[in-house]
Structure formats: structure tokens, C-alpha cells
Design an enzyme around this catalytic site. Structure first.
Site, PDB file in Angstrom:
ATOM      1  N   ASP A   1       0.795  -1.229  -0.062  1.00 56.05           N
ATOM      2  CA  ASP A   1       0.162  -0.032  -0.146  1.00 56.05           C
ATOM      3  C   ASP A   1       0.899   1.258   0.029  1.00 56.05           C
ATOM      4  O   ASP A   1       0.226   2.298   0.196  1.00 56.05           O
ATOM      5  CB  ASP A   1      -1.140   0.026   1.217  1.00 56.05           C
ATOM      6  CG  ASP A   1      -2.256  -0.939   0.924  1.00 56.05           C
ATOM      7  OD1 ASP A   1      -2.393  -1.251  -0.147  1.00 56.05           O
ATOM      8  OD2 ASP A   1      -2.468  -1.177   2.266  1.00 56.05           O
TER       9      ASP A   1
ATOM     10  N   HIS B   1      29.957   2.482  -4.921  1.00 56.11           N
ATOM     11  CA  HIS B   1      28.636   2.756  -4.534  1.00 56.11           C
ATOM     12  C   HIS B   1      28.080   2.662  -3.277  1.00 56.11           C
ATOM     13  O   HIS B   1      27.108   2.018  -3.047  1.00 56.11           O
ATOM     14  CB  HIS B   1      27.588   2.311  -5.776  1.00 56.11           C
ATOM     15  CG  HIS B   1      27.802   2.839  -6.950  1.00 56.11           C
ATOM     16  ND1 HIS B   1      27.165   2.469  -8.255  1.00 56.11           N
ATOM     17  CD2 HIS B   1      28.570   4.196  -7.489  1.00 56.11           C
ATOM     18  CE1 HIS B   1      27.577   3.400  -9.132  1.00 56.11           C
ATOM     19  NE2 HIS B   1      28.395   4.285  -8.693  1.00 56.11           N
TER      20      HIS B   1
ATOM     21  N   ASP C   1      29.554  11.442  -1.976  1.00 56.70           N
ATOM     22  CA  ASP C   1      29.013  11.996  -3.267  1.00 56.70           C
ATOM     23  C   ASP C   1      27.634  12.127  -3.105  1.00 56.70           C
ATOM     24  O   ASP C   1      26.867  11.159  -2.643  1.00 56.70           O
ATOM     25  CB  ASP C   1      29.435  10.494  -4.009  1.00 56.70           C
ATOM     26  CG  ASP C   1      29.245  10.444  -5.368  1.00 56.70           C
ATOM     27  OD1 ASP C   1      28.494  11.629  -5.883  1.00 56.70           O
ATOM     28  OD2 ASP C   1      29.699   9.770  -6.092  1.00 56.70           O
TER      29      ASP C   1
ATOM     30  N   ASP D   1      26.052  16.271  -9.221  1.00 54.13           N
ATOM     31  CA  ASP D   1      26.780  15.290  -8.783  1.00 54.13           C
ATOM     32  C   ASP D   1      28.177  15.779  -8.371  1.00 54.13           C
ATOM     33  O   ASP D   1      29.064  15.886  -9.216  1.00 54.13           O
ATOM     34  CB  ASP D   1      26.930  14.275 -10.090  1.00 54.13           C
ATOM     35  CG  ASP D   1      27.473  12.923  -9.870  1.00 54.13           C
ATOM     36  OD1 ASP D   1      27.883  12.664  -8.641  1.00 54.13           O
ATOM     37  OD2 ASP D   1      27.700  12.082 -10.697  1.00 54.13           O
TER      38      ASP D   1
ATOM     39  N   HIS E   1      37.004   3.343 -12.452  1.00 53.96           N
ATOM     40  CA  HIS E   1      36.028   3.721 -12.985  1.00 53.96           C
ATOM     41  C   HIS E   1      36.403   4.644 -14.198  1.00 53.96           C
ATOM     42  O   HIS E   1      37.512   4.894 -14.158  1.00 53.96           O
ATOM     43  CB  HIS E   1      34.891   4.112 -12.231  1.00 53.96           C
ATOM     44  CG  HIS E   1      35.285   5.306 -11.498  1.00 53.96           C
ATOM     45  ND1 HIS E   1      35.516   6.577 -11.593  1.00 53.96           N
ATOM     46  CD2 HIS E   1      35.609   4.991  -9.957  1.00 53.96           C
ATOM     47  CE1 HIS E   1      36.205   7.254 -10.562  1.00 53.96           C
ATOM     48  NE2 HIS E   1      35.939   6.547  -9.395  1.00 53.96           N
TER      49      HIS E   1
ATOM     50  N   HIS F   1      31.002  11.206 -16.578  1.00 54.41           N
ATOM     51  CA  HIS F   1      29.990  10.927 -17.389  1.00 54.41           C
ATOM     52  C   HIS F   1      29.168  12.162 -17.599  1.00 54.41           C
ATOM     53  O   HIS F   1      29.099  13.164 -17.106  1.00 54.41           O
ATOM     54  CB  HIS F   1      29.032   9.924 -16.514  1.00 54.41           C
ATOM     55  CG  HIS F   1      28.732  10.473 -15.293  1.00 54.41           C
ATOM     56  ND1 HIS F   1      27.716  11.166 -14.937  1.00 54.41           N
ATOM     57  CD2 HIS F   1      29.153  10.019 -14.237  1.00 54.41           C
ATOM     58  CE1 HIS F   1      27.535  11.334 -13.476  1.00 54.41           C
ATOM     59  NE2 HIS F   1      28.751  10.529 -13.183  1.00 54.41           N
TER      60      HIS F   1
ATOM     61  N   HIS G   1      23.500   9.868 -14.629  1.00 54.67           N
ATOM     62  CA  HIS G   1      24.230   9.270 -15.557  1.00 54.67           C
ATOM     63  C   HIS G   1      23.393   9.458 -16.996  1.00 54.67           C
ATOM     64  O   HIS G   1      22.493   8.732 -17.417  1.00 54.67           O
ATOM     65  CB  HIS G   1      24.653   7.868 -15.558  1.00 54.67           C
ATOM     66  CG  HIS G   1      25.674   7.411 -14.282  1.00 54.67           C
ATOM     67  ND1 HIS G   1      26.130   6.348 -14.218  1.00 54.67           N
ATOM     68  CD2 HIS G   1      26.341   8.366 -13.462  1.00 54.67           C
ATOM     69  CE1 HIS G   1      26.835   6.232 -13.065  1.00 54.67           C
ATOM     70  NE2 HIS G   1      26.892   7.758 -12.739  1.00 54.67           N
TER      71      HIS G   1
ATOM     72  N   GLU H   1      35.737  12.914 -12.648  1.00 53.40           N
ATOM     73  CA  GLU H   1      35.682  12.493 -11.032  1.00 53.40           C
ATOM     74  C   GLU H   1      36.646  11.193 -10.838  1.00 53.40           C
ATOM     75  O   GLU H   1      36.431   9.984 -10.592  1.00 53.40           O
ATOM     76  CB  GLU H   1      34.267  11.875 -10.851  1.00 53.40           C
ATOM     77  CG  GLU H   1      33.602  11.061 -11.955  1.00 53.40           C
ATOM     78  CD  GLU H   1      32.255  10.318 -11.318  1.00 53.40           C
ATOM     79  OE1 GLU H   1      32.196   9.869 -10.298  1.00 53.40           O
ATOM     80  OE2 GLU H   1      31.308  10.710 -12.117  1.00 53.40           O
TER      81      GLU H   1
ATOM     82  N   TYR I   1      41.160   4.198  -4.816  1.00 52.16           N
ATOM     83  CA  TYR I   1      40.473   3.343  -3.699  1.00 52.16           C
ATOM     84  C   TYR I   1      41.403   2.109  -3.421  1.00 52.16           C
ATOM     85  O   TYR I   1      41.612   1.201  -4.287  1.00 52.16           O
ATOM     86  CB  TYR I   1      39.086   2.884  -4.252  1.00 52.16           C
ATOM     87  CG  TYR I   1      38.570   3.839  -4.911  1.00 52.16           C
ATOM     88  CD1 TYR I   1      37.473   4.670  -4.220  1.00 52.16           C
ATOM     89  CD2 TYR I   1      38.424   4.074  -6.343  1.00 52.16           C
ATOM     90  CE1 TYR I   1      36.919   5.790  -4.718  1.00 52.16           C
ATOM     91  CE2 TYR I   1      37.742   5.110  -7.016  1.00 52.16           C
ATOM     92  CZ  TYR I   1      36.816   5.882  -6.284  1.00 52.16           C
ATOM     93  OH  TYR I   1      36.342   6.981  -6.802  1.00 52.16           O
TER      94      TYR I   1
ATOM     95  N   ARG J   1      37.969  10.267  -3.735  1.00 51.46           N
ATOM     96  CA  ARG J   1      37.421  10.638  -5.219  1.00 51.46           C
ATOM     97  C   ARG J   1      37.007  12.140  -4.982  1.00 51.46           C
ATOM     98  O   ARG J   1      36.809  12.824  -3.817  1.00 51.46           O
ATOM     99  CB  ARG J   1      35.896   9.918  -5.452  1.00 51.46           C
ATOM    100  CG  ARG J   1      35.503  10.397  -6.769  1.00 51.46           C
ATOM    101  CD  ARG J   1      34.395   9.362  -7.456  1.00 51.46           C
ATOM    102  NE  ARG J   1      33.122   9.321  -6.407  1.00 51.46           N
ATOM    103  CZ  ARG J   1      32.724   8.245  -5.809  1.00 51.46           C
ATOM    104  NH1 ARG J   1      33.793   7.130  -5.630  1.00 51.46           N
ATOM    105  NH2 ARG J   1      31.907   8.234  -5.195  1.00 51.46           N
TER     106      ARG J   1
ATOM    107  N   GLU K   1      35.124  15.053  -7.289  1.00 50.62           N
ATOM    108  CA  GLU K   1      33.929  15.102  -8.404  1.00 50.62           C
ATOM    109  C   GLU K   1      33.556  16.444  -8.575  1.00 50.62           C
ATOM    110  O   GLU K   1      32.834  16.849  -7.944  1.00 50.62           O
ATOM    111  CB  GLU K   1      33.103  13.906  -8.450  1.00 50.62           C
ATOM    112  CG  GLU K   1      31.742  13.947  -9.436  1.00 50.62           C
ATOM    113  CD  GLU K   1      30.791  12.948  -9.267  1.00 50.62           C
ATOM    114  OE1 GLU K   1      30.719  12.458  -8.015  1.00 50.62           O
ATOM    115  OE2 GLU K   1      30.400  12.335 -10.423  1.00 50.62           O
TER     116      GLU K   1
HETATM  117  N1  GLY Z   1      27.099   9.815  -7.995  1.00 56.67           N
HETATM  118  C1  GLY Z   1      27.294   8.804  -8.968  1.00 56.67           C
HETATM  119  C2  GLY Z   1      28.382   9.003  -9.788  1.00 56.67           C
HETATM  120  O1  GLY Z   1      29.368   9.783  -9.331  1.00 56.67           O
HETATM  121  O2  GLY Z   1      28.656   8.544 -10.988  1.00 56.67           O
HETATM  122 MN    MN Z   2      29.201  10.869 -11.176  1.00 56.82          MN
HETATM  123 MN    MN Z   3      28.884  11.259  -8.024  1.00 58.63          MN
END
Ligand code: GLY
Ligand code: MN
Ligand code: MN
Length: 463
Positions: free
Chosen positions: A38, A254, A271, A282, A361, A365, A372, A395, A399, A416, A418
Site C-alpha cells: 500500500d 557505490h 558523493d 553530482d 571507473h 559521465h 548518468h 571524477e 581506492y 574521489r 568530482e
Molecule cells: N554519484 C554517482 C556517480 O558519481 O557517478
Molecule cells: Mn558522477
Molecule cells: Mn558522484
């Protein structure tokens, strides 16, 4: 500062203008999603549908056509005119609205959304075959929403089975995504204003977290501070699940549990970005919980920062994201070898991609209505160059988990950095410059706040 109905009309016209003659475009809305019995997740409109309509209700379908009806068939139109735009949507329903909230309603839709006509979504099964009948091409995104696939398939089936070809099915189904997503990849001035605002709100939220953080707090408490700052500035929702990772939680790319206590000596990676009028920010920053970077943290942090700066130098119209990535990785590899984290020569590390053990990574993006965001990176195996109006993240990160085979002082550190940039006619502009980034800037902000708290504490002690 928000988009106007005329902006959405303009986008629809621009899309239709790229379609083949005799085309119909069908763009379905998102549907509500059950969270538990619900109760539903907070509704988030489909980005393509939002981009073309600015309409935030579920169970709707935008239909556009470039066919000119010359006063024939069932049409009531006196003169030749393009069929234009139709919104299928939920009709008003006082009972349902008491439970689930107000609906725009069919009567208000033409003026409010700038569409020619609005029909009850319940009538789509009946009306769509007649609409398809007048077109050769259907532009649609197959396989995105099973409910919409079923409506379209049902309508085509009805056309095909109509007696004596009283309805004729379109002959071509074309994926609308490449055209629509190419449009979404380049941001207009109005979109950039919103995105700058989203970036500024998010930057302030990161500052707030830096100012409030201290050892002994829980990761989710910093998450709450971030979300508070978003909401108090008009951005109710984050654009994605906020990541607050302290210590080696920062090595989980993540990480969203955000459940641990933050220890003295930890770095905290946050992040987080808000969503404003559908547009995402972001940002990632990494800072010491106690306000002062250790020597090892300092070395790794500056390496990530220098790698990001190296990448940024290359990001301009005509260049490719891979140009930035190459510069970023070269800087990172030199640093990792100097810190004895990577062995061998720079050429060997680049050839063997040994750096990927610590930077898993990509450089970034596209950013827009999706965090993304849509838009192509490669076509026919060639990198697609950046253009004025593209917004992207930059970014890089390192790590190094607690078990990594590296000098001990670097184990258990995740970093990181970014930022969000827009490509301009003379390079790029950083949308997220409002949040401290160098070690000196971060330590100064955190020190300022500690000094202020100490003063307050002594004032209370005296009084
Ligand atoms: N926050 C997701 C990324 O940095 O791609
Ligand atoms: Mn990002
Ligand atoms: Mn991010």
C-alpha cells in the site's frame, strides 16, 4: 527560474522536425512503483517524457505527429493542419485524488502543457489504432516500459486485423532514443541556469557537511545534513542515493549503507548532489573527519587532485573525454610509482593498466535529467568529441582497500574528487567551484568552524 511551456513546445517541434514525413512519436510516462504494501516510492517522472512535456504525473503518454490532415476521414478539422500533440493522461477522479493527490485533468492540459488535445489514458487502447493508421513511421523506445510496449503492440495488432484495411499499420518502428538523446546531450541556456543552481545548492550542502563533521558522528547523520541543505533550498530530493563512506567504506564505489560511526583519523568521502526541476548535480569531496589530513592521506589526496586538474586542462569543445582520461591516468601513474604503490616503469604501468586496481571507473559521465545522463560517447568505435553545452562530471579517484598490497600507510584509504563542468566556447566552466577542493581550502573551512564552536563553548562556560 524554471522552464516555460514554450520551452517544452519548442523541444517537441525540434524532435518532430527531425522525423521522417508521416511520423508519429509516442513517449510514455513513468509509472508508480510499490515500495511495500500500500505504499509507493516517491514518484520520479521518466526523463524523456519530462524533457518533452514538463508533466509530472504517472500513467500518461505523449503522442506527437507531423502528419497533415486534409479535411478527410474522421477528422473534424476544416483546414489542413498538422495533427500536432496529444496527451493521454489520467482523467480527474475526485475519489482517487482524495487518496493519491491532485491531477491536472484533461480540461486544463492543453493550456497548461501546450498540447493540442488531451484524452483519458483509459481510451488509449481504443484511440491509438486510429492515430497509427495515418502514419508510416512510429518513433518509440521499445523495451523501456512493458505497459507501453503492450499498448503499442495492441494498437498495431488492431490495425493489422482491421477488416478490409480500414486501418493500416505503420511499416517502420524507429528507436526515438538517438535523436532525443542527442538533443538532451546539449543543454540550453535555460537548462544551464537550473543546473548551475543545482550545483550551487549541492556545493553548499558539501560545505555544511565539512563544517559539521567530527569523529563519533554516524555517516547517516552527515547524509541527513546534506539532505537538509538540499530541501531548505528548494531541492527536495537527491539526484541519486547519497554516499557517505568513512575509512575504507570509501573504497566501495557505490556505498550507500551510510551506517557506520566515523572514526578519528578517517577520511570521509561524500558523493551527493541534489535534483532540481529534474536536473542533477553530482559532487564528491573527501575530507578528514578531524579536520587535518595525515601525511599519507595528503599524498594520495594531492595525487587525485593533480590527476583531476590534468584531465580538466583537456576538456573543451572538439576534444574527447578520453583525452582527459589519458592525461589523468598519466599523472596518476607517475604519482603511484613515486609512492611505491605501483611497481615498474610508467610505460609498463600504462601498458598493463596496473593502475586499474586502484582507479576502477571512468573519468566521468554526462549529467542532466539523469545523473548518468543520456548521449553517446562512441560512434562506430570512434570517441565522440565534446561540444559547447555538454555538461559532464570529472571524477577521478583512488581506492586502496585495507588488504591491498601497498605500503601500510596507504591501506584503507578511498578518495574521489568530482566536479561538474559545462563545455563553453572558450574551454569549460566548473559549475561546482563553490565547494572547497584543495587541502588548504578544506582544512581552513573545517578549522574556521572548530574555532567558532570553541568560542561558542567558552562563551557558554563564562555565562
Ligand atoms: N554519484 C554517482 C556517480 O558519481 O557517478
Ligand atoms: Mn558522477
Ligand atoms: Mn558522484
Amino acid at each position: 527560474m524554471s522552464l516555460q511551456t514554450s520551452d517544452f513546445i519548442q523541444r517537441r517541434e525540434a524532435l518532430l522536425a527531425q522525423c521522417e514525413p508521416s511520423s508519429i512519436v509516442i513517449i510514455p510516462a513513468a509509472q508508480g512503483v510499490t515500495r511495500s504494501n500500500d505504499t509507493e516510492y516517491s514518484f520520479r517522472q521518466d526523463s524523456d517524457f519530462w524533457y518533452l512535456s514538463g508533466f509530472n504525473e504517472p500513467d500518461a503518454m505523449l503522442v506527437l505527429s507531423n502528419v497533415t490532415i486534409a479535411n478527410k476521414g474522421k477528422s473534424q478539422h476544416k483546414n489542413s493542419k498538422p495533427m500536432g500533440s496529444i496527451m493521454f493522461m489520467q482523467a480527474s477522479d475526485p475519489h482517487a485524488e482524495i487518496w493519491h493527490g491532485r491531477r491536472l485533468g484533461l480540461d486544463h492540459a492543453p493550456a497548461s502543457l501546450g498540447v493540442d488535445e488531451a484524452f483519458d489514458i483509459e481510451s488509449a487502447d481504443e484511440l491509438l489504432p486510429e492515430l497509427l493508421n495515418q502514419h508510416k513511421h512510429v518513433y518509440f523506445c521499445l523495451d523501456k516500459y512493458p505497459y507501453a510496449d503492450a499498448i503499442l503492440q495492441g494498437a498495431i495488432r488492431q490495425c493489422k486485423s482491421a477488416p478490409k484495411q480500414s486501418l493500416v499499420a505503420p511499416t517502420h518502428i524507429i528507436d526515438v532514443a538517438p535523436m532525443l538523446h542527442a538533443m538532451r546531450r546539449i543543454k540550453s541556456a535555460a537548462e544551464l541556469k537550473i543546473m548551475q543552481q543545482a550545483a550551487s545548492i549541492s556545493a553548499n550542502a558539501h560545505k555544511r557537511a565539512m563544517q559539521i563533521a567530527k569523529p563519533g558522528m554516524y555517516e547517516y547523520q552527515l547524509e541527513a545534513e546534506i539532505h537538509h541543505e538540499f530541501a531548505m533550498n528548494g531541492a527536495r530530493n537527491p539526484a541519486y542515493s547519497t554516499i557517505v563512506g568513512s575509512g575504507d567504506n570509501a573504497c566501495i564505489l557505490h556505498y550507500t549503507e551510510n551506517s557506520d560511526m566515523i572514526n578519528d583519523g578517517d577520511l570521509v568521502l561524500i558523493d551527493a548532489g541534489c535534483e532540481l526541476q529534474g536536473y542533477a548535480a553530482d559532487i564528491t569531496r573527501t575530507f578528514p573527519a578531524n579536520g587535518a589530513f595525515s601525511q599519507a592521506q595528503r599524498e594520495l589526496y594531492n595525487l587525485v587532485l593533480n590527476s583531476q586538474m590534468a584531465a580538466l586542462k583537456h576538456l573543451k569543445a572538439g576534444a574527447c573525454i578520453s583525452d582527459g582520461m589519458t592525461a589523468c591516468v598519466e599523472t596518476m601513474v607517475e604519482g603511484l610509482i613515486a609512492l611505491n604503490i605501483l611497481q615498474g616503469t610508467k610505460a609498463q604501468a600504462l601498458e598493463q593498466e596496473s593502475w586499474r586496481a586502484y582507479f576502477m571507473h571512468g573519468l566521468g559521465h554526462y549529467l542532466g535529467l539523469d545523473v548518468h545522463d543520456v548521449g553517446i560517447y562512441k560512434q562506430y568505435d570512434q570517441d565522440v568529441p565534446l561540444e559547447v553545452g555538454v555538461v559532464m562530471t570529472v571524477e577521478p579517484g583512488l581506492y586502496i582497500d585495507a588488504q591491498a598490497n601497498v605500503p601500510k600507510q596507504y591501506q584503507g584509504i578511498g578518495i574521489r574528487i568530482e566536479d561538474d563542468i559545462v563545455i563553453t566556447s572558450n574551454g569549460h566552466k566548473v559549475l561546482t567551484a563553490g565547494v572547497p577542493k584543495t587541502i588548504d581550502e578544506i582544512e581552513a573551512l573545517m578549522r574556521e568552524n572548530r574555532d567558532c564552536n570553541n568560542k561558542l563553548r567558552s562563551a557558554h562556560a563564562v555565562s
